[in-house]
Design an enzyme around this catalytic site. Structure first.
Site, PDB file in Angstrom:
ATOM      1  N   GLN A  12      -6.871  22.152   5.537  1.00 36.82           N
ATOM      2  CA  GLN A  12      -6.736  20.806   4.712  1.00 36.82           C
ATOM      3  C   GLN A  12      -6.601  20.957   3.339  1.00 36.82           C
ATOM      4  OE1 GLN A  12     -10.154  18.601   5.053  1.00 36.82           O
ATOM      5  NE2 GLN A  12      -9.262  16.600   5.090  1.00 36.82           N
ATOM      6  N   TYR A 142     -23.216  26.879   9.720  1.00 38.10           N
ATOM      7  CA  TYR A 142     -22.447  26.495   8.607  1.00 38.10           C
ATOM      8  C   TYR A 142     -23.195  26.255   7.244  1.00 38.10           C
ATOM      9  CZ  TYR A 142     -18.924  23.523   6.123  1.00 38.10           C
ATOM     10  OH  TYR A 142     -17.995  22.933   5.223  1.00 38.10           O
ATOM     11  N   ILE A 172     -13.722  15.422   3.305  1.00 36.15           N
ATOM     12  CA  ILE A 172     -12.673  15.009   2.536  1.00 36.15           C
ATOM     13  C   ILE A 172     -11.559  14.475   3.481  1.00 36.15           C
ATOM     14  CG2 ILE A 172     -10.920  16.325   1.294  1.00 36.15           C
ATOM     15  CD1 ILE A 172     -13.496  16.907   0.132  1.00 36.15           C
TER      16      ILE A 172
HETATM   17  C1  AKB Z   1     -17.412  19.350   7.838  1.00 33.41           C
HETATM   18  O1  AKB Z   1     -17.592  18.063   8.127  1.00 33.41           O
HETATM   19  O2  AKB Z   1     -17.582  20.476   8.235  1.00 33.41           O
HETATM   20  C2  AKB Z   1     -17.035  19.392   6.116  1.00 33.41           C
HETATM   21  C3  AKB Z   1     -18.089  19.482   5.263  1.00 33.41           C
HETATM   22  C4  AKB Z   1     -18.706  18.244   4.996  1.00 33.41           C
HETATM   23  O3  AKB Z   1     -18.427  20.613   4.771  1.00 33.41           O
HETATM   24  N1  AKB Z   1     -16.092  18.327   5.802  1.00 33.41           N
END
Ligand code: AKB
Length: 319
Positions: A12, A142, A172
């Site tokens: 993206q 994450y 984003i």
């Molecule tokens: C996600 O939703 O994982 C990303 C972020 C906010 O890091 N867009």
């Protein structure tokens, strides 16, 4: 000037960052790379393209050597929801990839850009106007890789004098390449569905407030940070940045100003809702404003207008 290498260039952000860097520094000075090869269903990139898998250090080294790379914009990563489905792959790519990029940057004296995220915060972080320096105990893989990445980058800067800079990005929004596997993806999907069907079923609840940013501001922030005078940077890495804050309900209301018949309903996905609920409702980006003059151009109203216009034009041309 040595060249720039962008990893994850077909994703993206990469899809729009590569052309912006080529416009600014010259087409032949930017090497786009991705673990995927160029294919008809992927966004086109004009100029140098290399297949680079960031979990393979020799592939990164080879690209850096061959093209005399002096800066690496490291975008290759799994987003939050997908990472939660595949935590082992996420650790390998998000953490292992970053470690390898930092190592190659140390060996070849490259500057590095790395995106962190609001996902680097967790449920014990102050949720409103979250400060730049605060508690970071994320509960997603994450988030774990983002915090560890922030710390590792600071370590390489302190220990090896590496010029590693980064942003904690919010959701984003863009009309060129869709995101994939994120928790904030609804804020892009909603536009596609609104234009095509006048209806969207949202996977986050109506009152889930999160910070967001339009792609032109994201590109501007990345370039501005990388060009910033190092003497002004107190933080250098992991700057909070934001441009707007809204809930799905508020975004739907804004879209209805342009498409009055647009309707939204909700089928909450418990996994992605839990991730969103563990993140801050809003963050404080005053450090970025003070240290490198961060100032976004788009708010909710102007972003919505521009998204509907540009995406509408694109979908009409290639439905
Ligand atoms: C996600 O939703 O994982 C990303 C972020 C906010 O890091 N867009």
């Amino acid at each position: 000037m040595r060249r720039i290498l962008v990893t994850g260039a077909l994703g993206q952000i990469g899809t729009e960052l590569v052309p912006a860097l080529r416009r600014r520094y010259g087409a032949d000075r930017v090497v786009a790379s991705d673990y995927r090869t160029m294919a008809a269903d992927l966004p086109a990139t004009e100029g140098i393209f290399e297949q680079v898998d960031c979990t393979r250090i020799e592939q990164i080294q080879e690209a850096v050597r061959r093209y005399d790379v002096g800066a690496i914009y490291h975008l290759a990563a799994l987003l939050s929801a997908l990472a939660e489905e595949k935590p082992q792959v996420a650790w390998d790519l998000n953490m292992g990839g970053l470690y390898r990029v930092l190592e190659v940057a140390r060996q070849y004296r490259c500057q590095v850009f790395l995106p962190s995220s609001i996902g680097a915060f967790g449920p014990t972080t102050p949720p409103d106007n979250t400060p730049q320096d605060t508690i970071q105990r994320p509960t997603t893989i994450y988030g774990v890789t983002k915090v560890a990445g922030e710390l590792l980058s600071d370590y390489y800067a302190r220990r090896f004098g590496l010029d590693a800079r980064g942003l904690r990005l919010p959701g984003i929004i863009s009309h060129t390449a869709p995101p994939g596997g994120g928790t904030t993806d609804y804020a892009v999907d909603i536009f596609y569905q609104a234009i095509r069907y006048r209806h969207y079923t949202c996977f986050l609840g109506p009152d889930t407030g999160l910070d967001m940013m339009y792609m032109p501001d994201t590109i501007d922030a990345i370039i501005r940070l990388m060009e910033a005078d190092p003497a002004r940077l107190i933080h250098r890495n992991a700057f909070n940045v934001t441009a707007m804050n809204f809930t799905p309900e508020r975004l739907a209301e804004e879209i209805r100003k342009h498409i009055p018949e647009f309707a939204i309903d909700y089928e909450v996905d418990p996994g992605r809702q839990a991730i969103a609920d563990s993140w801050p409702r809003s963050i404080d980006d005053s450090a970025a404003r003070a240290e490198w003059d961060w100032s976004p151009s788009y708010d909710l109203e102007s972003m919505t207008r521009d998204m509907l216009e540009k995406l509408g034009r694109r979908l009409r041309a290639a439905p």
